[in-house]
Design a protein around this motif. Structure first.
Motif: not given
Length: 213
Positions: A30-31, A35-36, A62-64, A87-88
């Motif tokens: 989880k991100l 904060r991003l 990898s979750a992005v 992964n983008l």
């Protein structure tokens, strides 16, 4: 449990100085998107940098996804750093072009799935800094679009973009006269012609990296 911190615990199984990976605890990554995104909404920063240890671990990177980045975009965003988010795809860069008309800094280093379609989409007049280091699918078509569309470009990193030739670098020299920083290291197909063109066309150049060409 949604987050845990175990930084600088030398005996854990994660990277030194890094938080535990949540899947080690049997939990999905989880991100914290809060904060991003900077308080003023101008900067999206995942804290991943080519050539340096990323703040996020491999599982978090990898979750992005395209959907996550797209959810943070708005017309106030001026700086986007998604380096290392492999992964983008082209789809999210096309969305950036539509939603972020004043974006001036893009760090896409090591986003290896990106193709020329991405870079052509974000070759906007507002762009001042572009890092596509190690985006190995890119060809001259990308950089020619940047040379035509980004007259204010001051920094360009095409490290290890192995398909580039003199044609695109010479076009940058003609179209991006304000260029101050350029990295073309590991440019397998570049010759003296590229460097001569940059020297003649970019009077503000202060930094040039050409190792292993």
């Amino acid at each position: 449990l949604e987050a845990t911190r175990a930084s600088f615990c030398g005996k854990n199984s994660g990277k030194k100085g890094m938080p535990f990976s949540l899947p080690l605890l049997g939990l999905p990554p989880k991100l914290d998107t809060a904060r991003l995104l900077s308080d003023d909404g101008a900067r999206i920063d995942f804290g991943c940098y080519v050539g340096a240890q990323p703040y996020l671990d491999d599982t978090q990177l990898s979750a992005v996804t395209d959907a996550l980045v797209a959810s943070l975009l708005s017309d106030t965003v001026t700086s986007i750093n998604v380096a290392g988010c492999e992964n983008l795809t082209d789809d999210v860069l096309k969305t950036v072009a539509k939603r972020c008309p004043v974006v001036c800094s893009l760090n896409l280093g090591n986003c290896r799935r990106l193709t020329d379609e991405s870079i052509k989409a974000v070759a906007l007049p507002s762009l001042v800094a572009l890092n596509v280091a190690n985006c190995r699918k890119l060809t001259d078509e990308s950089i020619l679009a940047v040379a035509r569309g980004c007259p204010a470009l001051g920094s360009l990193n095409v490290w290890h973009c192995k398909h580039l030739t003199d044609e695109s670098i010479k076009a940058v020299a003609m179209g991006c006269r304000s260029l101050a920083s350029l990295s073309v290291s590991y440019g397998e197909h570049l010759t003296d012609a590229s460097i001569k063109a940059i020297a003649a066309g970019c009077p503000s150049l202060a930094s040039l990296r050409v190792y292993d060409c």
